[in-house]
Design a protein around this motif. Structure first.
Motif, PDB file in Angstrom:
ATOM      1  N   ILE A   1       0.833  -1.104   0.016  1.00 45.08           N
ATOM      2  CA  ILE A   1       0.013  -0.002   0.173  1.00 45.08           C
ATOM      3  C   ILE A   1       0.790   1.257  -0.143  1.00 45.08           C
ATOM      4  CG2 ILE A   1      -1.547   1.375   1.407  1.00 45.08           C
ATOM      5  CD1 ILE A   1      -2.852  -1.416   2.237  1.00 45.08           C
ATOM      6  N   LEU A   2       1.845   1.201   0.658  1.00 48.67           N
ATOM      7  CA  LEU A   2       2.846   2.470   0.891  1.00 48.67           C
ATOM      8  C   LEU A   2       3.481   2.574  -0.387  1.00 48.67           C
ATOM      9  CD1 LEU A   2       3.920   4.486   2.726  1.00 48.67           C
ATOM     10  CD2 LEU A   2       5.546   2.984   3.573  1.00 48.67           C
ATOM     11  N   ALA A   3       3.890   1.468  -1.212  1.00 47.15           N
ATOM     12  CA  ALA A   3       4.730   1.724  -2.567  1.00 47.15           C
ATOM     13  C   ALA A   3       3.590   2.271  -3.589  1.00 47.15           C
ATOM     14  CB  ALA A   3       4.739   0.271  -2.999  1.00 47.15           C
ATOM     15  N   MET A   4       2.046   1.601  -3.373  1.00 51.78           N
ATOM     16  CA  MET A   4       1.125   2.355  -4.246  1.00 51.78           C
ATOM     17  C   MET A   4       0.822   3.586  -3.949  1.00 51.78           C
ATOM     18  SD  MET A   4      -1.515  -1.093  -4.308  1.00 51.78           S
ATOM     19  CE  MET A   4      -2.939  -0.102  -4.963  1.00 51.78           C
ATOM     20  N   MET A   5       1.013   4.154  -2.854  1.00 49.24           N
ATOM     21  CA  MET A   5       0.594   5.536  -2.483  1.00 49.24           C
ATOM     22  C   MET A   5       1.814   6.417  -2.926  1.00 49.24           C
ATOM     23  SD  MET A   5      -0.787   5.328   1.453  1.00 49.24           S
ATOM     24  CE  MET A   5      -0.643   7.215   1.609  1.00 49.24           C
ATOM     25  N   VAL A   6       2.829   6.075  -2.820  1.00 45.65           N
ATOM     26  CA  VAL A   6       4.426   6.454  -3.421  1.00 45.65           C
ATOM     27  C   VAL A   6       4.073   6.746  -5.042  1.00 45.65           C
ATOM     28  CG1 VAL A   6       6.565   6.768  -3.604  1.00 45.65           C
ATOM     29  CG2 VAL A   6       5.883   6.310  -1.640  1.00 45.65           C
ATOM     30  N   LEU A   7       3.909   5.485  -5.473  1.00 47.28           N
ATOM     31  CA  LEU A   7       3.576   5.487  -7.169  1.00 47.28           C
ATOM     32  C   LEU A   7       2.612   6.445  -7.604  1.00 47.28           C
ATOM     33  CD1 LEU A   7       4.323   1.925  -7.956  1.00 47.28           C
ATOM     34  CD2 LEU A   7       5.667   3.799  -8.554  1.00 47.28           C
ATOM     35  N   THR A   8       1.485   6.606  -6.948  1.00 46.84           N
ATOM     36  CA  THR A   8       0.207   7.467  -7.371  1.00 46.84           C
ATOM     37  C   THR A   8       0.529   8.837  -7.255  1.00 46.84           C
ATOM     38  OG1 THR A   8      -1.139   5.459  -6.813  1.00 46.84           O
ATOM     39  CG2 THR A   8      -2.169   7.592  -6.949  1.00 46.84           C
ATOM     40  N   THR A   9       0.961   9.240  -6.027  1.00 49.06           N
ATOM     41  CA  THR A   9       1.370  10.359  -5.912  1.00 49.06           C
ATOM     42  C   THR A   9       2.483  11.126  -6.883  1.00 49.06           C
ATOM     43  OG1 THR A   9       1.068  10.263  -3.593  1.00 49.06           O
ATOM     44  CG2 THR A   9       2.174  12.149  -3.965  1.00 49.06           C
ATOM     45  N   SER A  10       3.470  10.151  -7.203  1.00 46.11           N
ATOM     46  CA  SER A  10       4.332  10.534  -7.935  1.00 46.11           C
ATOM     47  C   SER A  10       3.992  10.711  -9.504  1.00 46.11           C
ATOM     48  CB  SER A  10       5.672   9.554  -8.150  1.00 46.11           C
ATOM     49  OG  SER A  10       6.142   9.428  -6.840  1.00 46.11           O
ATOM     50  N   LEU A  11       3.181   9.965  -9.847  1.00 47.87           N
ATOM     51  CA  LEU A  11       2.497   9.881 -10.847  1.00 47.87           C
ATOM     52  C   LEU A  11       1.807  10.998 -11.010  1.00 47.87           C
ATOM     53  CD1 LEU A  11       1.788   8.443 -13.945  1.00 47.87           C
ATOM     54  CD2 LEU A  11      -0.271   7.675 -12.615  1.00 47.87           C
ATOM     55  N   GLN A  12       0.905  11.698 -10.045  1.00 49.02           N
ATOM     56  CA  GLN A  12       0.252  12.719  -9.976  1.00 49.02           C
ATOM     57  C   GLN A  12       0.985  13.892 -10.112  1.00 49.02           C
ATOM     58  OE1 GLN A  12      -2.716  13.834 -10.416  1.00 49.02           O
ATOM     59  NE2 GLN A  12      -3.069  15.639  -8.896  1.00 49.02           N
ATOM     60  N   ILE A  13       2.280  13.987  -9.540  1.00 48.99           N
ATOM     61  CA  ILE A  13       3.182  15.297  -9.653  1.00 48.99           C
ATOM     62  C   ILE A  13       3.518  15.282 -11.172  1.00 48.99           C
ATOM     63  CG2 ILE A  13       5.220  16.060  -9.024  1.00 48.99           C
ATOM     64  CD1 ILE A  13       4.637  14.508  -6.220  1.00 48.99           C
ATOM     65  N   VAL A  14       3.915  14.069 -11.775  1.00 51.88           N
ATOM     66  CA  VAL A  14       4.389  14.351 -13.174  1.00 51.88           C
ATOM     67  C   VAL A  14       3.256  14.678 -14.062  1.00 51.88           C
ATOM     68  CG1 VAL A  14       5.061  12.718 -15.123  1.00 51.88           C
ATOM     69  CG2 VAL A  14       6.151  12.549 -12.621  1.00 51.88           C
ATOM     70  N   CYS A  15       1.993  14.148 -13.952  1.00 52.96           N
ATOM     71  CA  CYS A  15       1.022  14.525 -14.815  1.00 52.96           C
ATOM     72  C   CYS A  15       0.653  15.993 -14.328  1.00 52.96           C
ATOM     73  CB  CYS A  15      -0.082  13.550 -14.458  1.00 52.96           C
ATOM     74  SG  CYS A  15      -0.055  11.947 -15.134  1.00 52.96           S
ATOM     75  N   ARG A  16       0.779  16.614 -13.100  1.00 54.90           N
ATOM     76  CA  ARG A  16       0.377  17.810 -13.108  1.00 54.90           C
ATOM     77  C   ARG A  16       1.334  18.741 -13.638  1.00 54.90           C
ATOM     78  NH1 ARG A  16      -0.189  19.187  -7.015  1.00 54.90           N
ATOM     79  NH2 ARG A  16      -1.923  17.712  -7.200  1.00 54.90           N
ATOM     80  N   VAL A  17       2.531  18.306 -13.506  1.00 55.80           N
ATOM     81  CA  VAL A  17       3.753  19.347 -14.275  1.00 55.80           C
ATOM     82  C   VAL A  17       3.660  19.265 -15.644  1.00 55.80           C
ATOM     83  CG1 VAL A  17       6.195  19.660 -14.277  1.00 55.80           C
ATOM     84  CG2 VAL A  17       5.286  19.193 -12.139  1.00 55.80           C
ATOM     85  N   PHE A  18       3.695  18.235 -16.281  1.00 58.02           N
ATOM     86  CA  PHE A  18       3.727  18.005 -17.879  1.00 58.02           C
ATOM     87  C   PHE A  18       2.531  17.961 -18.594  1.00 58.02           C
ATOM     88  CE2 PHE A  18       7.909  16.283 -16.075  1.00 58.02           C
ATOM     89  CZ  PHE A  18       8.640  17.141 -16.555  1.00 58.02           C
TER      90      PHE A  18
END
Length: 163
Positions: A25-42
């Motif tokens: 779950i912690l890994a999924m949270m990190v991946l989801t949040t990282s994906l959100q950051i990348v998508c928000r920026v680009f």
């Protein structure tokens, strides 16, 4: 003694599953949040990532709390208990664990009621039934009940400091 070993093995098995789920779950949270950051920026922001992370955090909280409870890692005040004789300390420990078990049982019961009442709603972004989110309450507290029973058995059979 057979029942004590069975409860202890079940508690250990469930705890191992919880630990693996916590990591996942912690890994999924990190991946989801990282994906959100990348998508928000680009690109454009994801509409579902914050909701998924929030629901994963709910499950992480209950699995983490049960795992910490298994290891007697929650904060406790032991000043008064340490002033007692060893026999009374054992009794006080059992009493506290039974009180916790009673609370966990009540919380499980009300968690199931709440899951039934609110379970037909759908989440805003993911459109999943909210009963799957509210299910974390009875699951988490049921695991803590199992650990409570194991703790009482361990104290009664002289293995109280094992965890």
């Amino acid at each position: 003694m057979l029942l004590a070993n069975l409860v202890h093995k079940a508690s250990d098995f469930v705890d191992k599953i919880c630990c693996k789920l916590i990591i996942t779950i912690l890994a999924m949270m990190v991946l989801t949040t990282s994906l959100q950051i990348v998508c928000r920026v680009f690109f454009s922001a994801l509409s579902w990532s914050e909701e998924l992370t929030r629901y994963l955090l709910v499950y992480l909280t209950f699995f983490g709390a049960s795992s910490v409870y298994k290891r007697n890692g929650h904060i406790s005040v032991l000043v008064m208990q340490q002033l007692l004789s060893p026999k009374l300390q054992k009794f006080a420990s059992i009493f506290v664990i039974i009180l916790c078990g009673a609370f966990f049982s009540i919380a499980t019961m009300y968690g199931m009621k709440y899951m039934g009442l609110q379970g037909s709603q759908l989440s805003a972004a993911l459109r999943i039934p909210m009963k799957y989110v509210y299910m974390s309450i009875p699951i988490g507290f049921s695991i803590m009940i199992l650990h409570s029973v194991d703790n009482v058995i361990n104290i009664c059979f002289g293995k109280g400091d094992e965890n």
